[in-house]
Motif scaffolding. Sequence first.
Motif, PDB file in Angstrom:
ATOM      1  N   GLN A 164      37.118  -0.549  81.157  1.00 47.24           N
ATOM      2  CA  GLN A 164      35.594  -1.235  80.843  1.00 47.24           C
ATOM      3  C   GLN A 164      35.706  -3.001  80.709  1.00 47.24           C
ATOM      4  OE1 GLN A 164      35.484  -1.963  76.674  1.00 47.24           O
ATOM      5  NE2 GLN A 164      33.304  -2.046  76.400  1.00 47.24           N
ATOM      6  N   THR A 379      15.588   3.654  74.017  1.00 48.22           N
ATOM      7  CA  THR A 379      16.551   3.939  73.186  1.00 48.22           C
ATOM      8  C   THR A 379      17.980   3.748  73.819  1.00 48.22           C
ATOM      9  OG1 THR A 379      16.586   6.531  73.684  1.00 48.22           O
ATOM     10  CG2 THR A 379      15.402   5.467  71.497  1.00 48.22           C
ATOM     11  N   ARG A 380      18.011   3.954  75.342  1.00 44.74           N
ATOM     12  CA  ARG A 380      19.283   4.059  75.879  1.00 44.74           C
ATOM     13  C   ARG A 380      19.419   2.601  76.727  1.00 44.74           C
ATOM     14  NH1 ARG A 380      18.201   8.663  79.724  1.00 44.74           N
ATOM     15  NH2 ARG A 380      19.989   8.526  80.331  1.00 44.74           N
ATOM     16  N   ASP A 383      22.779   0.988  76.389  1.00 38.83           N
ATOM     17  CA  ASP A 383      23.924   2.012  76.600  1.00 38.83           C
ATOM     18  C   ASP A 383      24.681   1.671  77.729  1.00 38.83           C
ATOM     19  OD1 ASP A 383      23.306   3.510  74.606  1.00 38.83           O
ATOM     20  OD2 ASP A 383      22.532   5.114  75.651  1.00 38.83           O
ATOM     21  N   PHE A 386      23.574   2.696  81.688  1.00 37.06           N
ATOM     22  CA  PHE A 386      22.391   2.925  81.705  1.00 37.06           C
ATOM     23  C   PHE A 386      21.574   2.060  82.719  1.00 37.06           C
ATOM     24  CE2 PHE A 386      17.796   3.186  80.672  1.00 37.06           C
ATOM     25  CZ  PHE A 386      17.582   4.566  80.997  1.00 37.06           C
ATOM     26  N   ALA A 400      24.154  -4.336  78.090  1.00 39.00           N
ATOM     27  CA  ALA A 400      25.151  -3.595  77.100  1.00 39.00           C
ATOM     28  C   ALA A 400      26.051  -4.644  76.807  1.00 39.00           C
ATOM     29  CB  ALA A 400      25.967  -2.398  77.895  1.00 39.00           C
ATOM     30  N   HIS A 403      24.377  -7.245  74.641  1.00 39.86           N
ATOM     31  CA  HIS A 403      24.461  -6.452  73.175  1.00 39.86           C
ATOM     32  C   HIS A 403      25.794  -6.892  72.606  1.00 39.86           C
ATOM     33  CE1 HIS A 403      25.076  -3.092  70.478  1.00 39.86           C
ATOM     34  NE2 HIS A 403      23.647  -3.527  70.063  1.00 39.86           N
TER      35      HIS A 403
END
Lengths: 445, 304
Positions: A164, A379-380, A383, A386, A400, A403
């Motif tokens: 990640q 909503t994604r 993510d 995405f 992401a 966020h």
Amino acid sequence: MNHVGHSGQGIHARDILALVNPIKAISPECTVAEVAELFLGDEYAKLLSLPVVENGRPIGAISRYRFMDMYLKQFARELYGKRPIRSFINPRPLLVELDRPLAEAALHVTENMQFPLTEDFIVTRHGKYLGVGFVMDLLKAMELRMRASADELSHAYTQLKSSQMALVQSEKMASLGQMVAGVAHEINTPLGYVQNNVAMGHELFTQVREMMAEYEALVEELMSVDASEEQIAIRMDRIAEMRAGFDASEMLVEMQALMADSLYGIDQISELVLNLKNFSRMDAAATEAVSLNDCIDSALNIGRNVLKNKVEVVRELGELPKLTCSPSQLNQVFLNLFTNAAQAMEKSGVLRIRSWSDGDSVYVNVSDNGKGIAPDILTRIFDPFFTTKPVGEGTGLGLAISHQIIQKHGGEITVESVLGSGTSFHIRLPLTVAASPARQQAQYA
Amino acid sequence: MTKPTILLVDDEERILRSLRMLFFSNYTVRMTTDPHEAVRILRDEKVHVIISDQRMPVMLGAELLRLAREASPATMRILLTGYSDMDASIASVNEGEVFRYLLKPWVGDEVKQVVADAVAIAEASFAVQSHAVKTPSAARQKPRVLIMDHEETTAKVVHEILGGRCEIVWAADAQHAMEELAKQDVSVVVSDLMLGDTNVGYILKTIKQLNPQTQCIVVTSFNDTSRLIELINQAQISRYLPKPLSRNMLARYLESMLERFHVLSDQPVLQNRQKVAEISDPQEKRQSGNFLGLLGRLRSRIAN
């Protein structure tokens, strides 16, 4: 398929097989007295229960516990001793097929066993008696298995964590790549004409100096008493010839304009370099007290290449108290939101940025009138991975990461969108954060 | 005698002013920040050379040069850009068919030289165009297509596309490629940039020096913009196709390159339109020299 199935079965069979004790089963016709002898004998000493098998199939089990219960009654030996064990057995013993997965077997046994534990489980192969397994062994095996998978899990987790981080890095690199493309173009354009203009100016100097020398010589000659008319005439001819090929005053006017252009270009380059420096602040894993308005402007400057000619930017920035944060990371968030907004616009559009504060928090609102985001996608969008962009154009990590950055600052980022009319991102950042974001963010620096 | 005309297109006026100063004494300089206007000028006036920026808000440079090809085929096309991404470079080859791909900031003397070359070539192209005598070519030899690729797939696909119409030769290594090049001229080369461990850049550059009418189609999974720009300038590769190959694209490219080979064979003057720049890398220059020498010796041996 066959092969996989087969090898899978092999593994399961081996799991249970390792637990099987090849105990000789007893027949249902054995008498109670005989069974009592067996329980006392060495062969069955470790067993909680004896398997009862008829025609190769287990039909029940008789437990030591049940037996003792029975024998505690007066005259039990005399009353039951001669009777076959058949009528005393538990007709529903714990059965485990050899090829069942260990976990399934353990579940089956724990769900069906009695408390206190009075029976062992019987292992069958295709329904035929194979041997006896001890529940404790089964649970032990299961525990080992769980510990191994827990290790595996924690290993996988570590790996995931590091990949990640690698991905976050690659997203950084991807946006860096885009930025470099834009910035290189922005710098090379002024650099192109500045360099060319200076080189031409340099050349022009030589020509002008040569001409000046002639003029000066002429003046000298005109003022000198020694110079002959003829000498002066030659000089003047030469000057006339030079002037025919080269209009110095016109060239100087032109060059002056080009020098003005060059100064402009140099200003542009220095501005860009300054912006880059402000933007990245590579040393800024450390936090700093800054106004978010500066971050917004910095991101706008860096994103200029993407925004210009396409996006009309409306800044409605209110007075903000200074916020202790990692400016380079918040710059990244804003740049990400601005470029997304620009990309959401078909041809052109308006990007509206508002900021304000209520004393506890700072708020930033980034709205565009682009094509909007469909509810199922909305909503994604935070993510990881995405993305609606074609393969290779986005890692799907931009939002992401944004966020994550906002979260680590103790704030929140939310989104609203109406398909076809635009999208708004709302950011709230508290002025006082419990933990210093710098320490938590060090890993991403 | 009227001066040749050059057309400058850039969205930054200061670039235009600066370049005009560089060129005004030798050329009639036309300039515009609007690509559409540029296309109009190309249609209405005789322009020898167009120099365009790549990144412009209205239209990308490669696209403008594609329109320029249609509006005025004899005009030589040059891209002058501040930053080159892979897409822009590929488009400049396949669509813009650029003569040179130049980077900002530029070196005045170099740009002047490139423009002078381009103007001379355009002059010759205009002359051919105005005579427009299509000499029906004599019975043509069967075209020869050389495939330089380690993998067989490329050769197979080319076979499927061209079938028996061409002589198709497949070379999986540099040695073999050289032997085939020594035997006979080649109409079209379809080449990867790596032949096993050999970087074949120098071979492509040499082929173009040897036979300017040979057309090179590069097929590769390799992705390096600066190398591609070098191949545009120094090998004048005609098409660039990323791997995995699109069969349709390759078929289209093969057809148009075979056609171009014939045109250039019939009109040798036009071969100069693909005149290559000098090889910049000293090692490649040496390799190319050796390669030419070897080819010469091989050819004379075959001739004897």
